[in-house]
Enzyme design. Structure first.
Site, PDB file in Angstrom:
ATOM      1  NE  ARG A 280      -4.281  -1.458   0.210  1.00 45.10           N
ATOM      2  CZ  ARG A 280      -4.458  -2.489  -0.618  1.00 45.10           C
ATOM      3  NH1 ARG A 280      -3.564  -2.744  -1.556  1.00 45.10           N
ATOM      4  NH2 ARG A 280      -5.532  -3.246  -0.524  1.00 45.10           N
TER       5      ARG A 280
ATOM      6  CD  GLU B 163      -3.309   3.523  -5.189  1.00 47.59           C
ATOM      7  OE1 GLU B 163      -2.397   3.064  -4.509  1.00 47.59           O
ATOM      8  OE2 GLU B 163      -4.290   2.880  -5.581  1.00 47.59           O
TER       9      GLU B 163
ATOM     10  CG  HIS C 296      -3.661  -0.455  -6.655  1.00 49.86           C
ATOM     11  ND1 HIS C 296      -4.014   0.213  -5.515  1.00 49.86           N
ATOM     12  CD2 HIS C 296      -3.624  -1.780  -6.307  1.00 49.86           C
ATOM     13  CE1 HIS C 296      -4.189  -0.648  -4.524  1.00 49.86           C
ATOM     14  NE2 HIS C 296      -3.955  -1.874  -4.989  1.00 49.86           N
TER      15      HIS C 296
HETATM   16  P1  NAD Z   1      -0.519 -11.450   4.773  1.00 48.94           P
HETATM   17  O1  NAD Z   1      -1.365 -11.063   5.916  1.00 48.94           O
HETATM   18  O2  NAD Z   1      -0.514 -12.881   4.325  1.00 48.94           O
HETATM   19  O3  NAD Z   1       1.017 -11.068   5.076  1.00 48.94           O
HETATM   20  C1  NAD Z   1       1.414  -9.849   5.638  1.00 48.94           C
HETATM   21  C2  NAD Z   1       2.703 -10.100   6.413  1.00 48.94           C
HETATM   22  O4  NAD Z   1       3.206  -8.833   6.872  1.00 48.94           O
HETATM   23  C3  NAD Z   1       2.508 -10.985   7.669  1.00 48.94           C
HETATM   24  O5  NAD Z   1       3.438 -12.047   7.645  1.00 48.94           O
HETATM   25  C4  NAD Z   1       2.765 -10.018   8.818  1.00 48.94           C
HETATM   26  O6  NAD Z   1       3.359 -10.665   9.942  1.00 48.94           O
HETATM   27  C5  NAD Z   1       3.735  -9.032   8.171  1.00 48.94           C
HETATM   28  N1  NAD Z   1       3.843  -7.768   8.872  1.00 48.94           N
HETATM   29  C6  NAD Z   1       2.865  -7.086   9.519  1.00 48.94           C
HETATM   30  N2  NAD Z   1       3.383  -5.951  10.048  1.00 48.94           N
HETATM   31  C7  NAD Z   1       4.702  -5.950   9.724  1.00 48.94           C
HETATM   32  C8  NAD Z   1       5.765  -5.036   9.983  1.00 48.94           C
HETATM   33  N3  NAD Z   1       5.569  -3.941  10.712  1.00 48.94           N
HETATM   34  N4  NAD Z   1       6.981  -5.325   9.476  1.00 48.94           N
HETATM   35  C9  NAD Z   1       7.189  -6.448   8.771  1.00 48.94           C
HETATM   36  N5  NAD Z   1       6.224  -7.357   8.503  1.00 48.94           N
HETATM   37  C10 NAD Z   1       4.995  -7.088   8.973  1.00 48.94           C
HETATM   38  O7  NAD Z   1      -0.908 -10.486   3.581  1.00 48.94           O
HETATM   39  P2  NAD Z   1      -0.759 -10.728   2.011  1.00 48.94           P
HETATM   40  O8  NAD Z   1      -1.943 -11.455   1.495  1.00 48.94           O
HETATM   41  O9  NAD Z   1       0.609 -11.274   1.717  1.00 48.94           O
HETATM   42  O10 NAD Z   1      -0.895  -9.219   1.477  1.00 48.94           O
HETATM   43  C11 NAD Z   1      -0.018  -8.208   1.934  1.00 48.94           C
HETATM   44  C12 NAD Z   1      -0.555  -6.853   1.529  1.00 48.94           C
HETATM   45  O11 NAD Z   1      -0.359  -6.662   0.142  1.00 48.94           O
HETATM   46  C13 NAD Z   1      -2.068  -6.675   1.719  1.00 48.94           C
HETATM   47  O12 NAD Z   1      -2.381  -6.250   3.035  1.00 48.94           O
HETATM   48  C14 NAD Z   1      -2.428  -5.637   0.691  1.00 48.94           C
HETATM   49  O13 NAD Z   1      -2.451  -4.352   1.278  1.00 48.94           O
HETATM   50  C15 NAD Z   1      -1.304  -5.725  -0.328  1.00 48.94           C
HETATM   51  N6  NAD Z   1      -1.790  -6.171  -1.645  1.00 48.94           N
HETATM   52  C16 NAD Z   1      -1.692  -5.328  -2.710  1.00 48.94           C
HETATM   53  C17 NAD Z   1      -2.111  -5.747  -3.971  1.00 48.94           C
HETATM   54  C18 NAD Z   1      -2.019  -4.856  -5.179  1.00 48.94           C
HETATM   55  O14 NAD Z   1      -2.838  -4.983  -6.071  1.00 48.94           O
HETATM   56  N7  NAD Z   1      -1.036  -3.980  -5.266  1.00 48.94           N
HETATM   57  C19 NAD Z   1      -2.636  -7.046  -4.138  1.00 48.94           C
HETATM   58  C20 NAD Z   1      -2.711  -7.873  -3.036  1.00 48.94           C
HETATM   59  C21 NAD Z   1      -2.280  -7.440  -1.789  1.00 48.94           C
END
Ligand code: NAD
Length: 327
Positions: A241, A270, A288
């Site tokens: 994000r 955005e 995005h």
């Molecule tokens: P997820 O919940 O499986 O993984 C997130 C990871 O981040 C977890 O392992 C968590 O422990 C870790 N985390 C949390 N806070 C942290 C910190 N301060 N420092 C380091 N690590 C930390 O989530 P996911 O399914 O892998 O998705 C991750 C993010 O990607 C989503 O929340 C979403 O915002 C973003 N996303 C963006 C798009 C896009 O189109 N650009 C698509 C999918 C997901």
């Protein structure tokens, strides 16, 4: 609450097949007025009389909306849900659901595509070639950075972060990660990924890819100080994000060549993009679209519609983020 006997659901934006069919079997679906701004007041007005809202990442779903009488569920067509105040939803006994899992590989594919494009200057090379500047092979033309054998630092090793680690194996990369939640030893071994602290990750990585959710803790996780720890050849990829990265600090680091490049799919405000980034050749900018494959967007639509349909019929939706609301 309902018109033709079925409960009413507000669809903020069109979704893809088979989503609409799944929704209309369970509910009377009303579309958000096209000319209405995407703000809380507008959404609240449109949501009056609805039991559910099918929302997307641009829709602010906070206190004003969540306090709508009779609202039971918000189904977000995304895995990230920082556009929704989940604590306020829980306080109002409104269920919140997302679409985890179905977009992992597609999003990792795109993060890796940005990494490759930034490393090997693919977009810059395309402009160069189209504009007639290619006059023949030259030994020092458009030199980039090797991806193979390089060190990849993954910030946030959840579903999508693990997908990056998996892809990196094919390029014989060394993978290090930073995450407060460590992987199980067997998963670390399988992904050949080593857990380090953030400082070490920033200092040792040639490529850094961010995969954390946007929370109070991750806002500006990468700012001037963190960029200052990176190597001059480092390339930063962000498909998480926008607000996780301080965009002004990044624009400055890229302009002054403190780091070599970046690949971005998401932005702090955005769809606005920091003007300093637009003119820089060493950043690849995408709108995005990391989860944007035909199949995945269709699966996200279906999943969000199923979450909604289940809740509307009185059940417990499969991807419930605040289970305390539905015992
Ligand atoms: P997820 O919940 O499986 O993984 C997130 C990871 O981040 C977890 O392992 C968590 O422990 C870790 N985390 C949390 N806070 C942290 C910190 N301060 N420092 C380091 N690590 C930390 O989530 P996911 O399914 O892998 O998705 C991750 C993010 O990607 C989503 O929340 C979403 O915002 C973003 N996303 C963006 C798009 C896009 O189109 N650009 C698509 C999918 C997901």
């Amino acid at each position: 609450m309902s018109t033709g006997g079925k409960p009413r659901v507000l669809l903020m934006h069109p979704i893809l097949d088979p989503g609409p069919g799944i929704l209309t079997e369970a509910a009377d679906v009303i579309a958000y007025p096209k000319d209405q701004p995407l703000d809380e007041a507008g959404i609240r007005k449109a949501a009056e009389g609805c039991v559910g809202i099918v929302s997307q990442v641009r829709d602010p779903i906070r206190e004003t909306v969540l306090a709508t009488p009779g609202l039971k569920i918000v189904s977000n067509v995304a895995v990230g849900y920082d556009n929704i105040d989940v604590a306020a939803a829980t306080a109002h006994k409104v269920m919140v659901t997302n679409t985890p899992g179905v977009l992992d590989d597609t999003t990792s594919d795109f993060a890796f595509a940005l990494l490759m494009a930034a490393a090997r200057r693919v977009v810059e090379a395309d402009y160069f070639t189209r504009s007639g500047k290619f006059k023949g092979w030259e030994i020092d033309m458009m030199l980039g950075h090797d991806v193979h054998d390089a060190t990849l630092g993954i910030i946030g090793i959840g579903r999508i972060g693990r997908g990056m680690a998996h892809r990196a194996k094919g390029f014989n990369m060394r993978v290090i990660y930073y995450d407060p939640n460590p992987l199980l030893p067997e998963v670390e071994q399988q992904l050949a990924a080593t857990r380090v602290d953030l400082g070490r990750l920033l200092a040792e990585s040639d490529f850094i890819s961010i995969h954390v959710p946007l929370t109070k803790d991750t806002q500006h996780l990468i700012s001037t100080a963190q960029l200052g720890l990176m190597k001059p050849n480092a390339i930063l990829i962000n498909t998480s994000r926008g607000p996780v990265v301080d965009e002004a600090a990044l624009a400055d680091a890229l302009k002054t060549k403190k780091i070599a490049g970046a690949g971005l799919d998401v932005y702090e405000r955005e769809p606005a993009i920091h003007p300093g980034l637009i003119t820089l050749p060493n950043v690849v900018l995408a709108p995005h679209i990391a989860s944007g494959s035909i199949r995945t967007r269709s699966e996200m639509s279906a999943m969000a519609a199923r979450n909604m349909a289940t809740a509307v019929r009185g059940g417990r939706p499969p991807n419930l983020l605040n289970p305390e609301v539905k015992k």
